[in-house]
Design a protein around this motif. Structure first.
Motif, PDB file in Angstrom:
ATOM      1  N   CYS A   1       5.308  13.537  -7.360  1.00  0.00           N
ATOM      2  CA  CYS A   1       4.988  12.894  -6.078  1.00  0.00           C
ATOM      3  C   CYS A   1       5.009  13.916  -4.938  1.00  0.00           C
TER       4      CYS A   1
ATOM      5  N   CYS B   1       4.519   6.303   0.558  1.00  0.00           N
ATOM      6  CA  CYS B   1       3.467   6.542  -0.445  1.00  0.00           C
ATOM      7  C   CYS B   1       2.107   6.695   0.231  1.00  0.00           C
ATOM      8  N   ILE B   2       1.365   7.746  -0.163  1.00  0.00           N
ATOM      9  CA  ILE B   2       0.035   7.950   0.422  1.00  0.00           C
ATOM     10  C   ILE B   2      -1.067   7.423  -0.493  1.00  0.00           C
ATOM     11  N   GLY B   3      -0.681   6.970  -1.685  1.00  0.00           N
ATOM     12  CA  GLY B   3      -1.674   6.394  -2.595  1.00  0.00           C
ATOM     13  C   GLY B   3      -2.538   7.418  -3.304  1.00  0.00           C
ATOM     14  N   CYS B   4      -1.957   8.599  -3.614  1.00  0.00           N
ATOM     15  CA  CYS B   4      -2.763   9.623  -4.301  1.00  0.00           C
ATOM     16  C   CYS B   4      -2.887   9.355  -5.789  1.00  0.00           C
ATOM     17  N   ARG B   5      -1.952   8.575  -6.351  1.00  0.00           N
ATOM     18  CA  ARG B   5      -1.971   8.116  -7.742  1.00  0.00           C
ATOM     19  C   ARG B   5      -1.666   9.214  -8.753  1.00  0.00           C
ATOM     20  N   TYR B   6      -1.097  10.321  -8.286  1.00  0.00           N
ATOM     21  CA  TYR B   6      -0.696  11.377  -9.222  1.00  0.00           C
ATOM     22  C   TYR B   6       0.389  10.843 -10.160  1.00  0.00           C
TER      23      TYR B   6
ATOM     24  N   VAL C   1      -1.010   1.464  -2.022  1.00  0.00           N
ATOM     25  CA  VAL C   1       0.159   2.185  -2.519  1.00  0.00           C
ATOM     26  C   VAL C   1       0.366   1.838  -3.989  1.00  0.00           C
TER      27      VAL C   1
ATOM     28  N   PRO D   1      -7.414   6.688 -12.619  1.00  0.00           N
ATOM     29  CA  PRO D   1      -7.302   6.580 -11.161  1.00  0.00           C
ATOM     30  C   PRO D   1      -8.039   7.683 -10.400  1.00  0.00           C
ATOM     31  N   TRP D   2      -8.485   8.726 -11.100  1.00  0.00           N
ATOM     32  CA  TRP D   2      -9.161   9.844 -10.438  1.00  0.00           C
ATOM     33  C   TRP D   2     -10.563   9.987 -11.019  1.00  0.00           C
TER      34      TRP D   2
ATOM     35  N   ILE E   1      -7.523   8.650  -1.268  1.00  0.00           N
ATOM     36  CA  ILE E   1      -6.132   8.197  -1.242  1.00  0.00           C
ATOM     37  C   ILE E   1      -6.056   6.777  -0.668  1.00  0.00           C
ATOM     38  N   GLY E   2      -5.066   6.068  -1.134  1.00  0.00           N
ATOM     39  CA  GLY E   2      -4.955   4.656  -0.754  1.00  0.00           C
ATOM     40  C   GLY E   2      -4.595   4.473   0.698  1.00  0.00           C
ATOM     41  N   ARG E   3      -3.848   5.435   1.250  1.00  0.00           N
ATOM     42  CA  ARG E   3      -3.405   5.320   2.629  1.00  0.00           C
ATOM     43  C   ARG E   3      -3.808   6.563   3.419  1.00  0.00           C
TER      44      ARG E   3
ATOM     45  N   ARG F   1      -1.859   7.999   6.213  1.00  0.00           N
ATOM     46  CA  ARG F   1      -0.611   8.731   5.989  1.00  0.00           C
ATOM     47  C   ARG F   1      -0.861  10.116   5.412  1.00  0.00           C
TER      48      ARG F   1
ATOM     49  N   ASN G   1       7.956  17.677  -1.060  1.00  0.00           N
ATOM     50  CA  ASN G   1       8.508  17.741  -2.409  1.00  0.00           C
ATOM     51  C   ASN G   1       8.018  19.038  -3.043  1.00  0.00           C
TER      52      ASN G   1
ATOM     53  N   SER H   1       6.384  19.335  -6.486  1.00  0.00           N
ATOM     54  CA  SER H   1       5.102  18.737  -6.810  1.00  0.00           C
ATOM     55  C   SER H   1       3.966  19.731  -6.620  1.00  0.00           C
TER      56      SER H   1
END
Lengths: 267, 424
Positions: A108, A128-133, A172, B51-52, B110-112, B115, B124, B127
């Protein structure tokens, strides 16, 4: 001019030295993982799922959806039909494994996935930014992305329970939290998670067959500690990956076992 | 009435048609983007198993194909190959466009998107994606600083804001330092983009240190290839672009040998994994060589993207032939995109079971939705539009202009300093 040249060379040297030093520091502590938690907790929550007892009714899924306000197209805990024993079906319910070495926490980019001291892998939905990693990294498919907004009334509420947490926004990733809110509230009230229903994950409470158990592995007197101590056949999913899951399974104990085509139970 | 009209003397040219075409694609993208932002990502064909998809492929490809910027800047300002300076200018501009395309892709994906700044604030360091985000952000700043002098040297800028233009051009004196920063940041994140997949134990076809090497090696091939292709194409189309074919041919020789290295790694990465059976890994390979990705792999990556340009660029006669060289570069660019597409998808399309029995692999599939295509095409169109305008108004492809600022007196001094470190 000569000093200029020296300056540039020094700059390069310092950059190189800093890079090497940084890399060496990282290598010197190979266990410095993001999923290692700060602080400590007297508790170590684990879940035991008994495949001998599970009949695949899916009531855990519904109780989870109601208590955590999960939309119908997402299941934090899935029930999969995985095999046959004699003429009865064998199921495998799959919540989040709350791995000790959680790949999702490692990857994350914003620490929206993090591990609590008591071992619960948490989601900070505000971060959460929703990157889906994390979804790509999870070996158990335990994570679900909110592809659309969930604005309708939850069909599992109130029949299967009342939400104890906020609904997640669109965009998210969400997942099972071992009902951390029930555990925390229960502990505050002096209850024992795993024994008192009000302090125990909703799926465990909802199971009509008693196929799910929850408790503190740090407490040698807890039910989960005793059962695991006496169940040499207990196993965890993809233990070969070294993720150290906190969910244990007791395999089927009668009538042989054969695999079947995988199928998800949709209650 | 007719007299007023004739005063404008507007003539609809091929250039306008090109702008109209790109603008149409971009308008489509704005509509698609608006749908994504209001409806959510369920309008895509992405799901929790895959998802990608397309946008991530475009994102990865844009970054890989922008690698010409750091390579040529390093060649010019660190190795002292000063004659390639005009080419570094083209590459830097392409780099800035490429990275902005990547940012656009991510904002869609990205979902958001509101952000997006979280990665800069909530760190992090474990990562790979965090590291990539930081590097890309910093490198984007480096590219912007490297591009500002180009803006400052534009005629319209100099006439309108002469003082500011001079200041912007002054940034050019930091070019060697920017080149060092660019080299470091690029080597980090170009490799890390591969490592981002390579560290995922749950996906055996990805799980390999080879991916970081391959992402780096393929970027070293693809970046300069796009720079050469874009320069040659502009010179054929626009009178504003003037090239020195000798420079481009030299870079082509470099690309030819870089390709040998890249294909060597690709060969071992893909074809050595059959030696022992690993659940998920061999199924992934089968996906590339026999199943849904096989056309892409054999034709896109290996034959058209690898073998053909390798022959074209290693044969002097073909390499000197302008059209054939452009064909080779276009094929390389296509091959790099195919490699990114294949790599991104192969790990997701093989779904490993986590059941207690023998680990088994199942397959899933993915094909982008119309909205993904429309938005993706718009991002590519934006890149092309930006480059077109750069050629027309910013002298992006002008090999006849030397280092603009090297001619300045203040620079004569630095000239000496910048000379390759042969003296010591």
């Amino acid at each position: 001019m000569a000093s200029d040249k020296l300056e540039r060379r020094d700059f390069l040297k310092i950059t190189a030295a800093a890079t090497v030093a940084g890399a060496a520091m990282r290598m010197a502590s190979p266990r410095a993982l993001a999923s290692s938690t700060e602080g400590s907790s007297p508790h170590k929550w684990v879940m035991i799922i008994d495949q001998e007892k599970c009949v695949g009714c899916g009531q855990c899924v519904l109780a989870c959806r109601a208590n955590n306000d999960v939309p119908p197209e997402i299941s934090w805990t899935r029930v999969l039909k995985v095999g046959k024993s004699g003429d009865r079906d064998v199921f495998l319910p799959r919540p989040c494994m709350h791995c000790d070495n959680a790949p999702c926490v490692e990857v994350c980019p914003v620490k929206a996935s993090y591990k609590r001291a008591d071992g619960i892998v948490m989601m900070d939905y505000d971060r959460c930014i929703g990157c889906r990693y994390c979804e790509v990294a999870c070996p158990y498919g335990a994570r679900a992305f909110n592809w659309k907004s969930f604005t309708e009334p939850n069909p599992a509420v109130p029949t299967w329970g009342e939400p104890g947490v906020e609904r997640r926004p669109r965009g998210v990733v969400e997942k099972c939290s071992f009902c951390y809110n029930r555990i925390d509230r229960g502990l505050e009230m002096g209850l024992v998670p795993g024994e008192d229903p009000n302090a125990t994950p909703a799926c465990v409470v909802a199971c009509p067959m008693g196929a799910r158990l929850f408790g503190d592995l740090n407490d040698p007197e807890s039910q989960v500690s005793k059962i695991l101590a006496n169940s040499p056949a207990a196993y965890r999913l993809r233990a070969d990956l070294g993720t150290e899951p906190r969910v244990y399974y007791l395999p089927i104990r009668s009538g042989g076992y054969s695999e079947v085509e995988l199928e998800e139970v949709t209650p | 009435m007719s007299t007023t009209l004739s005063r404008f003397k507007f003539r609809f040219t091929a250039f306008h048609l090109w702008l109209l075409f790109l603008s149409t694609l971009m308008v489509g993208g704005v509509v698609a983007g608006a749908i994504v932002f209001t409806q959510g990502l369920h309008v895509t064909n992405l799901n929790d198993l895959v998802p990608w998809g397309l946008w991530i492929t475009i994102d990865l490809s844009s970054i890989a194909l922008s690698a010409g910027a750091f390579l040529l800047c390093a060649a010019v300002y660190l190795l002292g190959l000063k004659k390639y300076q005009p080419l570094a200018r083209t590459a830097t501009f392409i780099g800035l466009i490429g990275y902005s395309m990547a940012v656009l892709c991510l904002m869609l994906d990205i979902g958001r998107p509101d952000r997006f700044w979280h990665a800069l604030v909530y760190w992090n360091p474990h990562s790979l994606l965090w590291e990539v985000t930081m590097c890309v952000t910093l490198y984007f700043s480096v590219l912007s600083l490297e591009t500002l002098p180009i803006l400052g040297s534009a005629d319209f800028f100099q006439t309108r804001w002469p003082n500011l233009a001079k200041k912007l051009q002054g940034i050019h004196r930091f070019a060697p330092y920017l080149a060092v920063a660019g080299l470091g940041l690029s080597m980090l994140h170009q490799s890390s983009l591969g490592a981002l997949y390579g560290i995922l134990k749950a996906k055996p076809i990805w799980y390999s240190p080879g991916l970081s090497v391959l992402f780096m090696a393929s970027a070293v091939v693809g970046g300069p290839a796009l720079t050469v292709l874009a320069s040659m194409l502009s010179a054929r189309i626009s009178p504003k672009a003037i090239i020195n074919d000798e420079l481009l041919e030299n870079v082509s020789k470099f690309i030819a040998w870089a390709m040998v290295v890249y294909l060597y790694f690709r060969f071992w990465d893909a074809l050595s994994v059959t030696y022992t059976y690993v659940p998920g890994r061999n199924e992934g390979l089968a996906m590339l060589t026999q199943n849904s990705l096989s056309f892409n792999f054999w034709v896109g990556e290996i034959f058209l993207g690898g073998v053909v340009p390798l022959i074209l660029l290693h044969t002097a006669r073909f390499r000197k032939h302008q059209i054939l060289r452009m064909v080779a570069m276009a094929l390389i660019v296509g091959g790099i995109v195919a490699y990114r597409w294949d790599t991104n998808l192969v790990g997701q399309l093989v779904v490993l079971s986590y059941l207690p029995q023998e680990i088994t692999a199942r397959y899933t599939s993915y094909f982008p939705s119309l909205i993904e295509f429309v938005a993706g095409a718009a991002i590519v169109a934006y890149g092309m539009l930006a480059f077109t305008l750069g050629v027309k108004y910013l002298n992006i492809v002008r090999h006849d202009l030397g280092d603009h600022h090297a001619e300045e007196a203040s620079h004569a001094e630095e000239e000496v300093v910048l000379a390759p470190a042969t003296g010591d």
